[in-house]
Write a protein that holds these residues in place. Structure first.
Motif, PDB file in Angstrom:
ATOM      1  N   LYS A  42      -7.647  80.923  -1.948  1.00  0.00           N
ATOM      2  CA  LYS A  42      -7.518  82.199  -2.664  1.00  0.00           C
ATOM      3  C   LYS A  42      -6.048  82.597  -2.823  1.00  0.00           C
ATOM      4  O   LYS A  42      -5.647  83.095  -3.874  1.00  0.00           O
ATOM      5  CB  LYS A  42      -8.285  83.299  -1.941  1.00  0.00           C
ATOM      6  CG  LYS A  42      -9.779  83.171  -2.062  1.00  0.00           C
ATOM      7  CD  LYS A  42     -10.492  84.249  -1.263  1.00  0.00           C
ATOM      8  CE  LYS A  42     -11.988  83.999  -1.260  1.00  0.00           C
ATOM      9  NZ  LYS A  42     -12.697  84.916  -0.367  1.00  0.00           N
ATOM     10  N   PHE A  43      -5.271  82.384  -1.778  1.00  0.00           N
ATOM     11  CA  PHE A  43      -3.835  82.675  -1.870  1.00  0.00           C
ATOM     12  C   PHE A  43      -3.170  81.786  -2.913  1.00  0.00           C
ATOM     13  O   PHE A  43      -2.327  82.240  -3.682  1.00  0.00           O
ATOM     14  CB  PHE A  43      -3.147  82.480  -0.520  1.00  0.00           C
ATOM     15  CG  PHE A  43      -3.451  83.540   0.492  1.00  0.00           C
ATOM     16  CD1 PHE A  43      -3.747  84.834   0.128  1.00  0.00           C
ATOM     17  CD2 PHE A  43      -3.434  83.237   1.842  1.00  0.00           C
ATOM     18  CE1 PHE A  43      -4.023  85.813   1.065  1.00  0.00           C
ATOM     19  CE2 PHE A  43      -3.711  84.197   2.798  1.00  0.00           C
ATOM     20  CZ  PHE A  43      -4.000  85.490   2.412  1.00  0.00           C
ATOM     21  N   ASP A  44      -3.545  80.513  -2.937  1.00  0.00           N
ATOM     22  CA  ASP A  44      -2.940  79.564  -3.864  1.00  0.00           C
ATOM     23  C   ASP A  44      -3.313  79.891  -5.309  1.00  0.00           C
ATOM     24  O   ASP A  44      -2.473  79.872  -6.204  1.00  0.00           O
ATOM     25  CB  ASP A  44      -3.381  78.150  -3.507  1.00  0.00           C
ATOM     26  CG  ASP A  44      -2.642  77.086  -4.283  1.00  0.00           C
ATOM     27  OD1 ASP A  44      -1.485  77.343  -4.682  1.00  0.00           O
ATOM     28  OD2 ASP A  44      -3.192  75.990  -4.481  1.00  0.00           O
ATOM     29  N   VAL A  45      -4.569  80.211  -5.538  1.00  0.00           N
ATOM     30  CA  VAL A  45      -5.043  80.500  -6.890  1.00  0.00           C
ATOM     31  C   VAL A  45      -4.459  81.811  -7.420  1.00  0.00           C
ATOM     32  O   VAL A  45      -4.224  81.947  -8.624  1.00  0.00           O
ATOM     33  CB  VAL A  45      -6.593  80.526  -6.922  1.00  0.00           C
ATOM     34  CG1 VAL A  45      -7.127  81.037  -8.245  1.00  0.00           C
ATOM     35  CG2 VAL A  45      -7.135  79.139  -6.636  1.00  0.00           C
ATOM     36  N   ALA A  46      -4.207  82.770  -6.530  1.00  0.00           N
ATOM     37  CA  ALA A  46      -3.662  84.063  -6.960  1.00  0.00           C
ATOM     38  C   ALA A  46      -2.340  83.867  -7.689  1.00  0.00           C
ATOM     39  O   ALA A  46      -2.067  84.527  -8.683  1.00  0.00           O
ATOM     40  CB  ALA A  46      -3.487  84.996  -5.769  1.00  0.00           C
ATOM     41  N   THR A  48       0.698  84.720  -7.158  1.00  0.00           N
ATOM     42  CA  THR A  48       1.827  85.644  -7.018  1.00  0.00           C
ATOM     43  C   THR A  48       2.771  85.122  -5.936  1.00  0.00           C
ATOM     44  O   THR A  48       2.385  84.319  -5.091  1.00  0.00           O
ATOM     45  CB  THR A  48       1.341  87.057  -6.652  1.00  0.00           C
ATOM     46  OG1 THR A  48       0.728  87.012  -5.363  1.00  0.00           O
ATOM     47  CG2 THR A  48       0.358  87.597  -7.675  1.00  0.00           C
ATOM     48  N   LYS A  51       1.543  85.874  -2.351  1.00  0.00           N
ATOM     49  CA  LYS A  51       0.376  85.062  -1.973  1.00  0.00           C
ATOM     50  C   LYS A  51       0.773  83.607  -1.742  1.00  0.00           C
ATOM     51  O   LYS A  51       0.240  82.951  -0.846  1.00  0.00           O
ATOM     52  CB  LYS A  51      -0.718  85.140  -3.044  1.00  0.00           C
ATOM     53  CG  LYS A  51      -1.258  86.527  -3.265  1.00  0.00           C
ATOM     54  CD  LYS A  51      -2.125  86.988  -2.126  1.00  0.00           C
ATOM     55  CE  LYS A  51      -2.720  88.343  -2.468  1.00  0.00           C
ATOM     56  NZ  LYS A  51      -3.563  88.876  -1.467  1.00  0.00           N
ATOM     57  N   TYR A  55       0.298  81.499   1.550  1.00  0.00           N
ATOM     58  CA  TYR A  55      -0.365  80.204   1.476  1.00  0.00           C
ATOM     59  C   TYR A  55       0.424  79.153   2.266  1.00  0.00           C
ATOM     60  O   TYR A  55      -0.146  78.397   3.059  1.00  0.00           O
ATOM     61  CB  TYR A  55      -0.515  79.769   0.011  1.00  0.00           C
ATOM     62  CG  TYR A  55      -0.888  78.328  -0.170  1.00  0.00           C
ATOM     63  CD1 TYR A  55      -2.185  77.899   0.065  1.00  0.00           C
ATOM     64  CD2 TYR A  55       0.048  77.391  -0.556  1.00  0.00           C
ATOM     65  CE1 TYR A  55      -2.537  76.568  -0.094  1.00  0.00           C
ATOM     66  CE2 TYR A  55      -0.283  76.068  -0.715  1.00  0.00           C
ATOM     67  CZ  TYR A  55      -1.582  75.654  -0.488  1.00  0.00           C
ATOM     68  OH  TYR A  55      -1.914  74.342  -0.637  1.00  0.00           O
TER      69      TYR A  55
END
Length: 117
Positions: A42-46, A48, A51, A55
């Motif tokens: 989720k951090f990687d896909v965000a 920003t 994030k 990640y």
């Protein structure tokens, strides 16, 4: 006593970083308990900046993860030494100890990972 304690903290910190990194991998204990890899994804896909930093330091990058744990370990080491009241060094000596502790612990963690992988 001061040198032995420092070496024990450096080696212990490196070993802990290795164990924790292996524990957050897919289908390992922390991944199963806390869905760690899903959180990292989720951090990687965000995408920003904040994030992506999370990640990397929380397990997306072995070097970043090891360095982050070494940084945290240094502060625990500092608190431990200050609790002992073992004639603690001056401010500049703490800077030198920091510059030895963190890179040494990070590098040792990476070496342990390479050695045991």
């Amino acid at each position: 006593m001061f040198i032995v304690t420092t070496l024990m903290f450096i080696i212990g910190n490196a070993a802990l970083a290795f164990i924790l990194y292996m524990s957050i991998q897919k289908d390992q204990i922390f991944d199963l308990l806390f869905k760690w890899q899903n959180m990292l994804r989720k951090f990687d896909v965000a995408g920003t900046t904040n994030k992506l930093i999370l990640y990397k330091i929380l397990g997306g990058c072995l070097l970043c993860f090891s360095h982050f744990l070494s940084f945290l370990g240094f502060w625990l080491y500092l608190l431990f030494i200050l609790e002992l009241n073992a004639g603690f060094p001056t401010f500049w000596m703490w800077i030198i100890i920091y510059l030895v502790y963190v890179p040494t612990s990070t590098t040792l963690s990476l070496y342990i990972h390479k050695l045991l992988k």
